[in-house]
Structure formats: C-alpha cells, structure tokens
Design a protein around this motif. Sequence first.
Motif, short mmCIF file in Angstrom:
data_model
loop_
_atom_site.label_atom_id
_atom_site.label_comp_id
_atom_site.label_asym_id
_atom_site.label_seq_id
_atom_site.Cartn_x
_atom_site.Cartn_y
_atom_site.Cartn_z
N GLY A 67 11.46 78.65 28.36
CA GLY A 67 12.52 79.54 28.86
C GLY A 67 11.95 80.89 29.24
O GLY A 67 10.77 81.04 29.53
N GLY A 68 12.77 81.89 29.21
CA GLY A 68 12.35 83.25 29.54
C GLY A 68 12.71 84.18 28.40
O GLY A 68 13.01 83.74 27.28
N PRO A 69 12.71 85.48 28.66
CA PRO A 69 13.03 86.46 27.63
C PRO A 69 14.39 86.22 26.96
O PRO A 69 14.57 86.57 25.79
N HIS A 70 15.33 85.60 27.69
CA HIS A 70 16.65 85.38 27.09
C HIS A 70 16.60 84.48 25.86
O HIS A 70 17.45 84.59 24.97
N VAL A 71 15.58 83.61 25.80
CA VAL A 71 15.43 82.72 24.64
C VAL A 71 15.22 83.55 23.37
O VAL A 71 15.86 83.31 22.33
N TYR A 72 14.32 84.53 23.44
CA TYR A 72 14.00 85.36 22.27
C TYR A 72 15.16 86.27 21.91
O TYR A 72 15.46 86.48 20.73
N LEU A 80 25.57 87.18 23.91
CA LEU A 80 25.92 88.18 24.92
C LEU A 80 24.70 89.02 25.34
O LEU A 80 24.46 89.17 26.56
N PRO A 81 23.92 89.56 24.40
CA PRO A 81 22.70 90.27 24.82
C PRO A 81 21.74 89.37 25.60
O PRO A 81 21.07 89.82 26.52
N ALA A 82 21.71 88.08 25.22
CA ALA A 82 20.84 87.14 25.93
C ALA A 82 21.28 86.98 27.38
O ALA A 82 20.45 86.90 28.30
N PHE A 83 22.59 86.96 27.58
CA PHE A 83 23.11 86.84 28.96
C PHE A 83 22.69 88.04 29.79
O PHE A 83 22.17 87.89 30.91
N LEU A 305 24.50 80.21 30.19
CA LEU A 305 24.48 81.66 30.30
C LEU A 305 24.66 82.13 31.75
O LEU A 305 24.59 83.31 32.04
N LEU A 306 24.86 81.18 32.65
CA LEU A 306 25.24 81.45 34.03
C LEU A 306 26.20 80.35 34.46
O LEU A 306 26.22 79.27 33.86
N PRO A 307 27.01 80.59 35.49
CA PRO A 307 27.92 79.54 35.98
C PRO A 307 27.15 78.26 36.31
O PRO A 307 26.00 78.30 36.75
N ARG A 308 27.78 77.12 36.12
CA ARG A 308 27.12 75.83 36.27
C ARG A 308 26.62 75.56 37.69
O ARG A 308 25.75 74.71 37.90
N ILE A 309 27.18 76.28 38.67
CA ILE A 309 26.76 76.07 40.04
C ILE A 309 25.27 76.34 40.22
O ILE A 309 24.60 75.74 41.08
N PHE A 310 24.71 77.22 39.39
CA PHE A 310 23.28 77.54 39.48
C PHE A 310 22.40 76.38 39.01
O PHE A 310 21.21 76.38 39.25
N ALA A 311 22.99 75.42 38.32
CA ALA A 311 22.23 74.28 37.82
C ALA A 311 22.24 73.11 38.81
O ALA A 311 21.60 72.08 38.56
N TYR A 361 11.82 94.20 29.13
CA TYR A 361 10.69 94.26 28.19
C TYR A 361 11.05 95.06 26.94
O TYR A 361 10.64 94.72 25.82
N LEU A 362 11.81 96.15 27.13
CA LEU A 362 12.21 96.98 26.00
C LEU A 362 13.07 96.20 25.02
O LEU A 362 12.87 96.28 23.79
N ILE A 363 14.03 95.43 25.53
CA ILE A 363 14.88 94.62 24.66
C ILE A 363 14.05 93.59 23.90
O ILE A 363 14.28 93.34 22.71
N CYS A 364 13.06 93.01 24.57
CA CYS A 364 12.17 92.04 23.90
C CYS A 364 11.33 92.73 22.82
O CYS A 364 11.07 92.14 21.77
#
Length: 429
Positions: A67-72, A80-83, A305-311, A361-364
């Motif tokens: 995944g990306g930073p949202h995983v951590y 919500l912060p992950a979104f 964490l995003l609308p399903r249309i993106f999948a 990066y700061l949030i991570c």
Amino acid sequence: MTQKKLGFGSVLAIVFGSQIGSGIFVVPSVLAPFGAFSVLGWILAGLGALLLAFVFAGLCEEFPKTGGPHVYIQKMFGRLPAFFTGWTYWLISWISSSVVVITAVACLHPFFGEYQSPILYLTLEIALLIGLTYINCRSVVLSGKLQFVLTILKFIPFVAVPAIIFKNFDASNAVVLKEYADRSVLSLIPAVTAIAFWCFIGVESATTPAEAVENPSVTIPRAIVLGTVSVALIYIINHIAIMGVLPSAKLVISKAPFVDAINAVIGKNVSLSISIITSLVCIGTLNAWILTSAQISLGLAQANLLPRIFARKNSAGSPYVSVLISCLGMIPILIFTLDQNLSAQITYIIDFSVKSFLIVYLICCLAYIKLSFSKKAYGKLLIAITATFFCIGMIVESSLTSILLAMLFTVSGVFVIPFIPNDSKNSHQ
C-alpha cells in the motif's frame, strides 16, 4: 507453488526509479540564482531524505503490508486520517507530475530552433500526456514494457554528462544572482533545500510492495538507505558539473541544463543526442507516475477509502478511471501555469507540490513517533523526531500562500467523504 518475491536488487531499482526522474533535469536551472549555496542545499535535502527513508523503513518493518502511507496512518491513527493522507498523496502525485510533462518537452528545445513559443510547448505537452494516457488505459503490460525500456536509458546522462563536461569546470560560474545577493545565508539555505528536496520525492515508494518483497523488514530498509545515499551523490555530482560549465545568469534561463551544458562544451550534435535521451528519461518517469498514481487510488478504493468507481478496471486490467482522472486533471495545471520562463513555471508547481508531499511525510513521521514511543525504541524515536522537525522546517520555509494551497488539497477531501463506502471490513484493521 510459492510466488517468487522481489529481492534486494529489485527493491534497490525501485528506490532509484522512484527518485531519479525529471527533477535533476530542471532543478539546476531553478537553483542557479543561489550559486554555490545550492550544493549545501542538495546535501541538506539528501540528509532529510535519508531521515525519511529510515522512517518509512521502520514503518514498513512494523507493518509489512502492500500500500502507501495511508496503510501506516490507518494503523496508528484510524480510518479518517488515513483517508485524508491517502487523498492528499494521490491528488498531489498527479498534480506534481505536470512538472515531468513540462520537462520532457523542454529537453527537446534544441530541435525547435528560433521558434520557442509557449503555445508550441503546451501543445506538445498535452499530446504527450494524451499518448501516455492511452497506453496506460490500453494495457498495464504494455505500459510496463515501455517503462522497462525507458529505465535502461535513465543512467546514460548521469554518467555521460559529468564525464564530458567536468574538464571545463570553472567555479567562478557559480555566483549568487543580484536578486539574492543581499540575503543572509540563513535565509537562503532553507529555500535552496526545499527546492532540492523535490528530487527526493518518492523516497517512500519502495515500501509500497512490501508483501511482495523477500524478508521485507531487512531488505527494504537496506535498499532505501543505500539507494537514497547513492541518489544524493548522483545529484550532487551532476549539479556541480553543470553549475561549473554554465554561468548562473545563463543557467537560470536554460530550458534543459544537461543539454545546454553539453552544447557549451562539445557542440550541438552531441547535445541533440543528450536532449533525446533526457526527454525519454522524463517520459519514463511520467509513465511511472501515471502508473503509481493509478495504483494509489486503486488501493484506496479497494480499502474503501475512495469511491468504488476508482477500483474499476477494463478487460486489460487497467484501472482506467483512475488513469483518466489523473492525466486529464494535469491539463488545466499545464494551461494555468504556462509561462515564457520555464524556471518560473516549474518553481511555482514545485513549491506547492513539495509542501503537499511534506504534509503526508509529516503525518507519517508522527505515526512513527507514536509507534517508537509505544515500543520504547528511543533511537528510532530520535530519528522520527528529527525527521518531523525537518518536515516542519521545510513546510514553514515557504510563503503562507503556498502552505495554504498545499493544505487546500488535503481539505478538499471533505467533498469526497460522502461518496466513500461506509464499510470498514477491508480497512486493514
């Protein structure tokens, strides 16, 4: 049958591929007004990138999930912060890619002769973007094959250019231009470091395929650290070489510093070859970011964490909705930032793009502080705190307008929240 996983060499290639792109081809022009102080900026930016490499390596070691930073962020702070982190990361990944489009076309400026109209550049930029959009929508496999070929070309200019032009190095070319001559060193260095840091964006990319890496808790940290140090050395050597050949006043207006440096030393015939290679390298970087941004939004959609249309994927396996939104969204950026001065156009985009990435990066870093403190890993905690201060320093260095613009990208996610599936089953609990 056990699926073969990525080894150290493959992960190291990801580190190189994610960081070495169009940045080094344009940043020497952007840094030209600062003269020799730009070298110190490169060093500090490299150290900051190394700190962040340790942060992402540590997070990946604890949470070796693809995944990306949202995983951590989701693991440490919730959904919500992950979104908002994932939303910002995806949004700015394709917005900042407009710099790569601009650079890919600018590298070809020797072929345009006296006709250097901004409209010509804009037309070619849009044509390139549409072409790569078609390839990425048509087939992920085709896009991957194109990326492999373009990656092979990536290191040619970084080896050839310093080897050719260092014999003509003249330190007196690196002077601070008059608009910055009266500023103190303490005010110049943060600005230079923030610009140079643009070239290290992507330091986190090697952590995203963690589950596909052999022994990720060891392999990824080693690859990120070694790769980031190597990238920093490549940047510094090439920047010094170019800065010693082109005077600051000439370098600042250069559309393609690598090409112009070769042209100044050897002549147009060789520089034309370098211009083609550097343009292809930028096209490879653009193709990689199109792939990456599409995978970021796809991963977010799969995690609800995003609308399903993106999948949505087409028959070729391409997340075509994500590709189309990302690429078509770049066109207004190219139009609204159009400028006769390439350095001015790129500086504007880099300014708010770097700030947006730094917010992620700061949030991570804050997540790593929380993780390290909970485990009483005080050495890692010190690294996390230092990296946090680096991010904060880079963010506050800029103007209030740039900071607010960067935050606006994050806040814009509130308009997407109502369309996100209210389902946490796939949210990496």
